[in-house]
Design a protein around this motif. Structure first.
Motif, short mmCIF file in Angstrom:
data_model
loop_
_atom_site.label_atom_id
_atom_site.label_comp_id
_atom_site.label_asym_id
_atom_site.label_seq_id
_atom_site.Cartn_x
_atom_site.Cartn_y
_atom_site.Cartn_z
N ILE A 3 51.85 35.15 23.50
CA ILE A 3 52.94 34.15 23.40
C ILE A 3 52.56 33.07 22.41
O ILE A 3 53.38 32.63 21.57
CB ILE A 3 53.23 33.57 24.81
N VAL A 4 51.31 32.60 22.50
CA VAL A 4 50.86 31.57 21.56
C VAL A 4 50.91 32.10 20.12
O VAL A 4 51.36 31.40 19.19
CB VAL A 4 49.44 31.11 21.93
N ALA A 5 50.46 33.34 19.92
CA ALA A 5 50.47 33.90 18.57
C ALA A 5 51.89 34.03 18.04
O ALA A 5 52.16 33.73 16.86
CB ALA A 5 49.79 35.27 18.58
N HIS A 6 52.78 34.45 18.89
CA HIS A 6 54.18 34.57 18.45
C HIS A 6 54.76 33.20 18.10
O HIS A 6 55.49 33.05 17.11
CB HIS A 6 55.00 35.22 19.57
N THR A 7 54.39 32.20 18.87
CA THR A 7 54.90 30.84 18.60
C THR A 7 54.34 30.30 17.28
O THR A 7 55.07 29.72 16.47
CB THR A 7 54.51 29.90 19.75
N LEU A 8 53.03 30.48 17.08
CA LEU A 8 52.41 29.92 15.88
C LEU A 8 52.80 30.67 14.62
O LEU A 8 52.87 30.08 13.53
CB LEU A 8 50.90 29.91 16.04
N THR A 9 53.03 31.99 14.72
CA THR A 9 53.40 32.74 13.51
C THR A 9 54.87 32.56 13.16
O THR A 9 55.31 32.92 12.06
CB THR A 9 53.13 34.24 13.72
N VAL A 38 42.65 32.56 18.01
CA VAL A 38 43.58 33.66 18.25
C VAL A 38 43.87 34.30 16.90
O VAL A 38 44.21 33.60 15.95
CB VAL A 38 44.89 33.18 18.92
N ALA A 39 43.72 35.63 16.84
CA ALA A 39 43.98 36.35 15.59
C ALA A 39 44.80 37.58 15.89
O ALA A 39 44.73 38.15 16.98
CB ALA A 39 42.67 36.73 14.92
N VAL A 40 45.59 37.99 14.88
CA VAL A 40 46.47 39.15 15.03
C VAL A 40 46.12 40.14 13.93
O VAL A 40 45.97 39.77 12.75
CB VAL A 40 47.96 38.75 14.94
N GLN A 65 45.17 38.50 10.61
CA GLN A 65 45.68 37.16 10.34
C GLN A 65 45.18 36.21 11.41
O GLN A 65 45.36 36.46 12.60
CB GLN A 65 47.21 37.18 10.32
N LEU A 66 44.52 35.15 10.98
CA LEU A 66 44.04 34.13 11.90
C LEU A 66 45.21 33.23 12.25
O LEU A 66 45.75 32.53 11.41
CB LEU A 66 42.91 33.32 11.27
N VAL A 67 45.62 33.26 13.50
CA VAL A 67 46.79 32.48 13.93
C VAL A 67 46.41 31.04 14.20
O VAL A 67 47.07 30.11 13.74
CB VAL A 67 47.42 33.12 15.18
N ALA A 68 45.34 30.84 14.96
CA ALA A 68 44.91 29.47 15.29
C ALA A 68 43.43 29.49 15.58
O ALA A 68 42.89 30.48 16.08
CB ALA A 68 45.69 28.94 16.49
N MET A 69 42.78 28.37 15.27
CA MET A 69 41.35 28.29 15.50
C MET A 69 40.95 26.85 15.73
O MET A 69 41.43 25.95 15.02
CB MET A 69 40.57 28.88 14.33
N TYR A 91 49.16 44.26 20.89
CA TYR A 91 50.04 43.14 20.57
C TYR A 91 51.35 43.70 20.03
O TYR A 91 51.37 44.37 19.00
CB TYR A 91 49.39 42.23 19.52
N ASP A 92 52.44 43.45 20.76
CA ASP A 92 53.79 43.87 20.37
C ASP A 92 53.89 45.37 20.13
O ASP A 92 54.74 45.84 19.36
CB ASP A 92 54.25 43.12 19.11
N GLY A 93 53.02 46.16 20.71
CA GLY A 93 53.09 47.60 20.63
C GLY A 93 52.66 48.19 19.29
O GLY A 93 52.54 49.41 19.17
N GLU A 94 52.43 47.37 18.27
CA GLU A 94 52.07 47.90 16.95
C GLU A 94 50.73 47.39 16.46
O GLU A 94 50.04 48.06 15.71
CB GLU A 94 53.14 47.54 15.93
N GLY A 95 50.35 46.22 16.86
CA GLY A 95 49.12 45.64 16.35
C GLY A 95 48.16 45.28 17.47
O GLY A 95 48.36 45.65 18.63
N GLU A 96 47.13 44.57 17.11
CA GLU A 96 46.13 44.11 18.06
C GLU A 96 46.02 42.61 17.99
O GLU A 96 46.29 42.00 16.95
CB GLU A 96 44.75 44.73 17.76
N ILE A 97 45.64 42.06 19.11
CA ILE A 97 45.41 40.63 19.18
C ILE A 97 43.99 40.38 19.64
O ILE A 97 43.45 41.11 20.48
CB ILE A 97 46.43 39.93 20.11
N GLU A 98 43.36 39.40 19.03
CA GLU A 98 42.00 39.01 19.39
C GLU A 98 42.01 37.59 19.94
O GLU A 98 42.67 36.72 19.36
CB GLU A 98 41.07 39.08 18.19
#
Length: 482
Positions: free
Chosen positions: A64-70, A94-96, A103-107, A150-157
């Motif tokens: 949810i945080v990654a979706h919000t920040l991206t 958080v990275a996607v 992609q680094l979403v937030a750090m 993440y969203d069925g297509e990617g990965e989230i870290e």
């Protein structure tokens, strides 16, 4: 430890006054331990599942945080808001990863070095368990990187500190152990009181009754009472009650035997003196020239001699075994006639005496002992026939015999009322086999002992009319060959 005393018995073992280590207490402890062991088997999977749920929740929130920040460009979203979202997520970064690009979403500022990595989607069952154990045993200040879908297509870290996870895991494990202990204690108490009611109290009561009864076995105050239970306790009560009844019967028989032996020993002393006087008189009768006296005097002398011999060995039964038979070849027909004359059957007013033994039949036996055997059987049969008062009833007593190779079979038959099934069950037992009111039952017991001493057998044949006793005596050569 139980030690024997000087009398050959056993001293009572020392039992503690309290029941600290009683059977029920031990059972309570074992029940708690077994339930705790079962809870431990569930404990490890439970903490593994807790950690997995914790990490899954962390990944879902990070998504949810990654979706919000991206959604907004980094320049549009202030750095303070990113820090606040990461703080609420309790994460450092958080990275996607999508289409092979990361992609680094937030750090957070100056994130710590990652020291542990977990691939959430590719973990096996044993891996999940091992990760949970590793967190509890060795966790603390380490930094974890978790990757997931993440969203069925990617990965989230997600990179976060292990401290909060370990604290939550320890708190959950403590609550689980407390609940397990409470359940174990509750189940143990239920089992304790159930076993107390179903087993321990009845067994304690049974043991107490048996011990007190063993101190006074002739008393009925401490006899075990069968309560009607059909389980193992009920069977034990029934067996104990049956045993006590049989032992009391044996005590009564033993007491009766002792009293009888004491009475017979007193009578025996005076009777031998009287018979000795009669023997002197009978010796004088043999000097009288009267033919009738000369015919009956030897029989009288022989009868008195046998009576004296019986008095000398009257206490042998129950005190010592009979003397071994002194076997000779005897004329069985002549011996049967002597028995009939001794019992008065030759000229009896109402009983027909039949001596069906062949004149030439010889038996290898002890004369005095076989005479006693036939005398007891014939006297019992005569008494049974005399009890019937109906003149129309046939009263016949027959002694017959035959030789079959090296064995002689003797039958003593009468036309009396016969024997009941109850009498047949203990026919040759002392004080149990009498069918006549006032009888002791010793006669048939003595007969069985004397026949057995000859290596033979005695039995009561089925069928009527009356009763038929069959005696089988083998020759000495047949016994030696056997």
């Amino acid at each position: 430890m139980v030690q024997t005393d000087t009398s050959g018995g056993f001293t009572k073992p020392h039992f503690p006054a309290t029941h600290t280590f009683s059977l029920s207490f031990k059972l309570l402890i074992f029940t708690i331990l077994f339930v705790m062991f079962a809870e431990v088997l569930l404990f490890v999977p439970a903490i593994a599942n807790f950690q997995r749920n914790y990490i899954e929740s962390k990944i879902r929130t990070a998504g949810i945080v990654a979706h919000t920040l991206t959604t907004y460009p980094e320049t549009a979203l202030p750095r303070t808001i990113q820090a606040d979202l990461l703080n609420r997520l309790d994460a450092y970064a958080v990275a996607v990863r999508s289409a092979g690009m990361k992609q680094l979403v937030a750090m957070a500022d100056a994130p710590p070095t990652v020291t542990r990595s977990i691939d959430f989607d590719n973990q096996q069952t044993h891996g999940i368990v091992m990760e949970a154990i590793d967190t509890m045993m060795f966790g603390g200040d380490r930094t974890i990187r978790v990757t997931g879908n993440y969203d069925g297509e990617g990965e989230i870290e997600v990179v976060f500190s292990e401290t909060h996870l370990r604290d939550e895991l320890l708190h959950f494990a403590g609550r689980l152990l407390l609940v397990s202990f409470l359940i174990s204690a509750f189940v143990g108490v239920l089992v304790f009181f159930s076993i107390q009611y179903l087993m321990v109290i009845p067994m304690r009561r049974l043991g107490k009754s048996i011990y007190k009864w063993s101190q006074e076995p002739e008393s009925d105050a401490y006899l075990v009472r069968y309560g009607g239970r059909t389980d193992e306790i009920g069977r034990a009560e029934f067996a104990a009650a049956t045993m006590q009844q049989r032992i009391q019967e044996l005590f009564k028989q033993q007491k009766r035997l002792v009293e009888l032996g004491l009475a017979v020993s007193k009578i025996n002393h005076d009777l031998r003196n009287l018979l000795a006087s009669a023997q002197l008189i009978s010796d004088r009768l043999t000097a009288i020239p009267d033919p009738s006296v000369q015919r009956f005097a030897p029989k009288l002398v022989s009868a008195i001699d046998r009576a004296i011999n019986y008095c000398q060995s009257v206490l042998a039964y129950g005190k010592a075994q009979e003397a071994p038979p002194s076997r000779r070849l005897l004329s069985l027909s002549r011996l049967a006639t002597d028995v009939a004359e001794m019992t008065g059957l030759v000229h009896h007013a109402s009983i027909e005496w039949v001596n069906a033994v062949p004149e030439d039949l010889e038996v290898d036996a002890d004369s005095d002992q076989l005479f006693r055997v036939l005398l007891n059987l014939v006297r019992n049969a005569a008494q049974a026939l005399e009890q019937c008062k109906d003149d129309a009833v046939v009263r016949r007593l027959t002694v017959s015999a035959e030789r079959d190779g090296t064995k002689v079979s003797i039958r003593v038959s009468d036309t009396g009322p016969g024997l009941s099934e109850k009498a047949r069950e203990s026919l040759f037992k002392p004080f149990s086999g009498s069918v006549r009111s006032g009888g002791t039952g010793l006669g048939l017991a003595i007969v069985a002992e004397l026949v057995k001493a000859h290596g033979g057998t005695i039995s009561c044949l089925d069928g009527g009319p009356g009763a038929t006793f069959l005696i089988e005596i083998p020759d000495r050569l047949a016994l030696a060959a056997a």
